[in-house]
Design a protein around this motif. Structure first.
Motif, PDB file in Angstrom:
ATOM      1  N   GLN A   1       1.668 -40.525   1.055  1.00  0.00           N
ATOM      2  CA  GLN A   1       1.232 -41.913   1.228  1.00  0.00           C
ATOM      3  C   GLN A   1       0.352 -42.080   2.464  1.00  0.00           C
ATOM      4  OE1 GLN A   1       2.408 -43.895  -1.188  1.00  0.00           O
ATOM      5  NE2 GLN A   1       1.727 -45.916  -0.595  1.00  0.00           N
ATOM      6  N   THR A   2       0.575 -41.226   3.476  1.00  0.00           N
ATOM      7  CA  THR A   2      -0.164 -41.383   4.728  1.00  0.00           C
ATOM      8  C   THR A   2      -1.522 -40.693   4.716  1.00  0.00           C
ATOM      9  OG1 THR A   2       0.927 -39.439   5.693  1.00  0.00           O
ATOM     10  CG2 THR A   2       1.959 -41.584   6.079  1.00  0.00           C
ATOM     11  N   VAL A   3      -1.745 -39.771   3.775  1.00  0.00           N
ATOM     12  CA  VAL A   3      -3.031 -39.072   3.710  1.00  0.00           C
ATOM     13  C   VAL A   3      -4.096 -40.045   3.202  1.00  0.00           C
ATOM     14  CG1 VAL A   3      -4.327 -37.179   2.657  1.00  0.00           C
ATOM     15  CG2 VAL A   3      -1.916 -36.865   3.253  1.00  0.00           C
ATOM     16  N   PRO A   4      -5.220 -40.186   3.897  1.00  0.00           N
ATOM     17  CA  PRO A   4      -6.289 -41.075   3.407  1.00  0.00           C
ATOM     18  C   PRO A   4      -6.706 -40.697   1.990  1.00  0.00           C
ATOM     19  CG  PRO A   4      -6.744 -40.372   5.644  1.00  0.00           C
ATOM     20  CD  PRO A   4      -5.556 -39.571   5.179  1.00  0.00           C
ATOM     21  N   SER A   5      -6.928 -41.708   1.148  1.00  0.00           N
ATOM     22  CA  SER A   5      -7.173 -41.462  -0.280  1.00  0.00           C
ATOM     23  C   SER A   5      -8.348 -40.525  -0.536  1.00  0.00           C
ATOM     24  CB  SER A   5      -7.379 -42.784  -1.015  1.00  0.00           C
ATOM     25  OG  SER A   5      -8.368 -43.557  -0.369  1.00  0.00           O
ATOM     26  N   LEU A   6      -9.472 -40.761   0.122  1.00  0.00           N
ATOM     27  CA  LEU A   6     -10.642 -39.922  -0.108  1.00  0.00           C
ATOM     28  C   LEU A   6     -10.378 -38.491   0.330  1.00  0.00           C
ATOM     29  CD1 LEU A   6     -13.457 -40.140  -1.268  1.00  0.00           C
ATOM     30  CD2 LEU A   6     -14.330 -40.662   1.018  1.00  0.00           C
ATOM     31  N   ALA A   7      -9.619 -38.327   1.425  1.00  0.00           N
ATOM     32  CA  ALA A   7      -9.275 -36.988   1.905  1.00  0.00           C
ATOM     33  C   ALA A   7      -8.384 -36.268   0.895  1.00  0.00           C
ATOM     34  CB  ALA A   7      -8.574 -37.079   3.256  1.00  0.00           C
ATOM     35  N   LEU A   8      -7.421 -36.998   0.312  1.00  0.00           N
ATOM     36  CA  LEU A   8      -6.528 -36.381  -0.675  1.00  0.00           C
ATOM     37  C   LEU A   8      -7.307 -35.919  -1.898  1.00  0.00           C
ATOM     38  CD1 LEU A   8      -3.693 -35.610  -1.548  1.00  0.00           C
ATOM     39  CD2 LEU A   8      -3.376 -37.921  -2.433  1.00  0.00           C
ATOM     40  N   PHE A   9      -8.245 -36.743  -2.367  1.00  0.00           N
ATOM     41  CA  PHE A   9      -9.097 -36.334  -3.478  1.00  0.00           C
ATOM     42  C   PHE A   9      -9.828 -35.038  -3.118  1.00  0.00           C
ATOM     43  CE2 PHE A   9      -9.229 -40.995  -4.739  1.00  0.00           C
ATOM     44  CZ  PHE A   9      -8.484 -40.812  -5.883  1.00  0.00           C
ATOM     45  N   GLY A  10     -10.329 -34.978  -1.890  1.00  0.00           N
ATOM     46  CA  GLY A  10     -11.054 -33.789  -1.448  1.00  0.00           C
ATOM     47  C   GLY A  10     -10.169 -32.569  -1.353  1.00  0.00           C
ATOM     48  N   PHE A  11      -8.933 -32.737  -0.862  1.00  0.00           N
ATOM     49  CA  PHE A  11      -8.002 -31.616  -0.746  1.00  0.00           C
ATOM     50  C   PHE A  11      -7.644 -31.033  -2.110  1.00  0.00           C
ATOM     51  CE2 PHE A  11      -6.206 -33.664   3.355  1.00  0.00           C
ATOM     52  CZ  PHE A  11      -7.168 -33.012   4.116  1.00  0.00           C
ATOM     53  N   LEU A  12      -7.581 -31.887  -3.130  1.00  0.00           N
ATOM     54  CA  LEU A  12      -7.143 -31.445  -4.456  1.00  0.00           C
ATOM     55  C   LEU A  12      -8.234 -30.696  -5.220  1.00  0.00           C
ATOM     56  CD1 LEU A  12      -5.150 -34.595  -5.636  1.00  0.00           C
ATOM     57  CD2 LEU A  12      -4.201 -32.362  -5.070  1.00  0.00           C
ATOM     58  N   ILE A  13      -9.502 -30.964  -4.915  1.00  0.00           N
ATOM     59  CA  ILE A  13     -10.607 -30.384  -5.686  1.00  0.00           C
ATOM     60  C   ILE A  13     -10.540 -28.861  -5.797  1.00  0.00           C
ATOM     61  CG2 ILE A  13     -13.128 -30.004  -5.682  1.00  0.00           C
ATOM     62  CD1 ILE A  13     -13.445 -32.919  -4.806  1.00  0.00           C
ATOM     63  N   PRO A  14     -10.288 -28.110  -4.693  1.00  0.00           N
ATOM     64  CA  PRO A  14     -10.296 -26.645  -4.820  1.00  0.00           C
ATOM     65  C   PRO A  14      -9.014 -26.030  -5.384  1.00  0.00           C
ATOM     66  CG  PRO A  14      -9.990 -27.278  -2.528  1.00  0.00           C
ATOM     67  CD  PRO A  14     -10.169 -28.543  -3.295  1.00  0.00           C
ATOM     68  N   ILE A  15      -7.977 -26.843  -5.635  1.00  0.00           N
ATOM     69  CA  ILE A  15      -6.707 -26.289  -6.116  1.00  0.00           C
ATOM     70  C   ILE A  15      -6.830 -25.902  -7.593  1.00  0.00           C
ATOM     71  CG2 ILE A  15      -4.261 -26.779  -6.534  1.00  0.00           C
ATOM     72  CD1 ILE A  15      -4.301 -28.656  -4.164  1.00  0.00           C
TER      73      ILE A  15
END
Length: 205
Positions: free
Chosen positions: A56-70
């Motif tokens: 919940q605390t991770v900024p939304s745009l950052a979370l989208f970015g973190f998930l892309i390479p998984i």
């Protein structure tokens, strides 16, 4: 407003609703059973709630970015957007499910057990009906939040009303921004009102 813009608004609104609907269905299917499990496995509560809090605390745009390479979960498109939206929706549903069931009066629970109810009967016939309003309140919060967060999905090709917002920001076009923001706000208000009405219906008389 041109007919082309009106048609695109309808198409992207439907796409936005699908994003939110699928994400919420998955979040509810994961968070409610997990919340029930945590009422029986108290040693796991700290870790699971902690994980949901971190998401919940991770900024939304950052979370989208973190998930892309998984692998499997990531990439560009709707799949990654849905995974991110599910992670954001987990906390309020999980926390309210846990609070709702644990909040059932101890005397009521003991009376049900004294009447010979099994653990399954206690859950389905006593705990869940009494916790339903609290659980729905969590779903309400998660739904409204997800509707807003879903506008960011356009940044990774997830579609939805955020397409208008990002297009408008790029071209400094207020009409485009409003074409995305106004329907999203309207959907959020409808969802909040509808779930609020259902929540009141579940209130004890």
């Amino acid at each position: 407003m041109t007919p082309e813009l009106a048609l695109e608004i309808v198409e992207l609104t439907v796409e936005h609703l699908l994003l939110v609907g699928v994400s919420m269905a998955i979040a509810i299917a994961v968070a409610v059973p997990t919340g029930i499990l945590l009422t029986r496995r108290t040693q796991l509560q700290k870790w699971m709630i902690g994980f949901a809090n971190v998401m919940q605390t991770v900024p939304s745009l950052a979370l989208f970015g973190f998930l892309i390479p998984i692998p499997l979960l990531g990439g560009i498109g709707k799949q990654t957007a849905i995974v991110a939206l599910v992670l954001y929706a987990l906390l309020p549903i999980l926390r309210n499910t846990l609070a709702g069931i644990l909040g059932v009066d101890r005397a009521v629970r003991e009376s049900a057990i004294a009447m010979g109810m099994t653990g399954r009967q206690l859950l389905w016939e006593v705990e869940l009906p009494l916790a339903a309003r609290m659980i729905l309140a969590g779903v309400r919060v998660a739904t409204v939040t997800t509707i807003g967060t879903a506008t960011i999905a356009a940044a990774i090709g997830g579609g939805g009303l955020g397409v208008f917002i990002f297009r408008g920001l790029a071209s400094v076009d207020t009409t485009q921004i409003l074409a995305g923001a106004v329907p999203a706000a309207f959907i959020a208000l409808l969802a909040d009102g509808g779930l609020g009405w259902a929540e009141k219906k579940l209130s004890p008389v």
